[in-house]
Enzyme design. Structure first.
Site, short mmCIF file in Angstrom:
data_model
loop_
_atom_site.label_atom_id
_atom_site.label_comp_id
_atom_site.label_asym_id
_atom_site.label_seq_id
_atom_site.Cartn_x
_atom_site.Cartn_y
_atom_site.Cartn_z
N TYR A 154 -0.76 -15.20 6.40
CA TYR A 154 -0.41 -14.60 5.16
C TYR A 154 -1.74 -13.51 5.01
O TYR A 154 -2.78 -14.04 5.12
CB TYR A 154 0.07 -15.31 3.94
CG TYR A 154 0.06 -14.71 2.60
CD1 TYR A 154 1.12 -14.21 2.19
CD2 TYR A 154 -1.30 -14.43 1.86
CE1 TYR A 154 1.49 -13.41 1.09
CE2 TYR A 154 -1.18 -13.72 0.70
CZ TYR A 154 0.29 -13.32 0.50
OH TYR A 154 0.20 -12.68 -0.89
N GLU A 200 0.40 -6.06 0.87
CA GLU A 200 0.61 -7.46 1.29
C GLU A 200 1.14 -7.53 2.58
O GLU A 200 2.12 -6.58 3.08
CB GLU A 200 1.31 -8.26 0.57
CG GLU A 200 1.69 -9.57 0.75
CD GLU A 200 2.62 -10.37 -0.09
OE1 GLU A 200 2.41 -11.00 -0.96
OE2 GLU A 200 3.84 -9.67 0.10
#
Ligand code: ADP
Ligand code: MG
Length: 391
Positions: free
Chosen positions: A109, A199
């Site tokens: 992530y 992101e």
């Protein structure tokens, strides 16, 4: 302003952040045509909506043949996708992204956003990326690494190294190098495009040592759109509620909510306080509507019209502080709108500020039955009463 995954991936390509080969398609035929240009089977077909959680909601499918691809595309396209982030009515899918399927070794992530409490950009990195990242953040936040990048310091490649070398087990040297490059490039994307969020979840490594962004989310700061014309052009009006689209035409700051008390307020702070007041009265606001400090009579009329287009609205609370917008102007706007739209629901008005006496008089003397409150307390009582009648 949110971008679609396919738009964000196009930007990543320009900044040399690797993404899977893919094409966007708006029809089943185009999906099949696109598949011929992309390595596969297998292919991955992905619903393009402004919401996450698509994987768990059936909006991301793997297809092992053209037949399966066609079937998946048929099932997703033109229907609402209901994920944890869309709300119960879901979001209608009008576009699909067809991609080559990547053989995933690890799912990481990586994100960059603004830490508002520190007023600084922050990079968040974790080795447990993927579809359960929210759960990870909740139950084991120590799995997330944070690095703040103070504006006056600017970028330091050391930050990327520090994050990448925090991985356990440590990937090979090529993967590490690629990973640190991607972290640096994401910082550049974030700063150059005035993002409020950039992101990548998941950012994956492959057995060959490649590092690829399988998902991409970019939000642009609305207040920077005036100087990011190319980004503003990427806005997808289909993603907006139709009432929100209508409101945007008149520069009204409107967000639709689920309740039944419509609210029209000037100033975002007062709008928030008004929503609190509605909740404290035991009701739910139907919308957030800030008509702005200098709203004209026409904007007030339009604001009311938009509130009334929402069939759920059972009462309207108008809470205005007359500074630049004088209370008598507002009162005339409310009257004009009430006559034009044949308002049938109770309207509670609380006015304060310039020419307030004139404003109240105009409303009280009209044939329409407005409930005029002299202060917030009285307004709260009237809202409570309206709620008890309407629910
Ligand atoms: P969302 O975050 O909305 O659920 P993602 O784009 O992250 O959507 O996709 C969900 C999951 O599907 C990913 O975590 C990944 O495991 C898998 N996936 C997505 N794109 C691909 C791809 N091109 N190849 C292989 N797997 C993929
Ligand atoms: Mg994702």
């Amino acid at each position: 302003m949110k971008l679609h995954e396919y738009q964000a991936k196009e930007i990543f390509r320009r900044y040399h952040i690797r993404v899977p080969a893919g094409e966007v398609a708006g029809s089943v035929d185009k999906v099949i045509e696109s598949a011929r240009n992309i390595n596969g089977p297998p292919w991955v077909v992905k619903a393009q909506v402004h919401a996450g959680g698509r994987g768990k909601a059936g909006g991301v499918r793997i297809a092992d043949s053209l037949e399966q691809l066609k079937q998946a595309a048929k099932e997703i396209l033109g229907r609402p996708l209901i994920s944890e982030q869309t709300g119960p009515e879901g979001k209608r899918v009008t576009k699909l992204l067809i991609e080559e399927a990547v053989e995933i070794e690890r799912e990481l992530y990586l994100a960059m956003t603004i830490d508002r409490s520190k007023a600084e950009p922050v990079i968040i990195f974790s080795q447990v990326g993927g579809m359960d990242i929210e759960e990870v953040a909740r139950v084991s936040p120590e799995q997330l690494m944070n690095e703040h990048i103070p504006f006056d310091m600017g970028w330091s490649p050391f930050v990327a190294k520090k994050l990448a070398y925090g991985l356990d087990p440590l990937p090979g040297p090529n993967t590490l190098k690629e990973l640190t490059n991607i972290i640096s490039r994401l910082y550049t994307v974030f700063m150059e495009l005035d993002c409020s969020l950039a992101e990548i979840n998941p950012l994956v490594t492959t057995k060959k040592g490649d590092v690829i962004a399988l998902d991409a989310k970019i939000n642009i700061d609305d207040n920077a759109l005036f100087r990011r014309k190319a980004m503003a052009d990427l806005d997808d009006p289909l993603e907006k509620e139709h009432l929100e689209r209508e409101a945007a035409k008149y520069h009204l700051n409107y967000i639709k909510l689920d309740g039944n008390i419509g609210a029209m307020v000037n100033g975002a702070g007062l709008a928030m306080a008004t929503m609190d007041l509605i909740k404290m009265a035991g009701a739910e606001p139907a919308n957030f509507l800030d008509v702005g400090g200098g709203a004209s009579e026409e904007m007030v009329t339009k604001g009311l019209e938009i509130i009334l287009m929402d069939e759920k609205v059972k009462a309207i609370f108008i809470n205005i502080f007359g500074g630049i917008l004088r209370c008598d102007v507002l009162a005339r706007g409310v009257l004009a709108a009430a006559e034009k739209t044949h308002i049938k629901v109770p309207v509670i008005v609380r006015l304060e500020g310039t020419n307030v006496e004139d404003g109240r008089k105009i409303l009280e003397e009209s044939d329409l039955k407005f409930m005029v409150a002299k202060d917030m307390n009285e307004a709260a009582d009237l809202v409570t009463r309206a709620v008890s009648i309407t629910v």
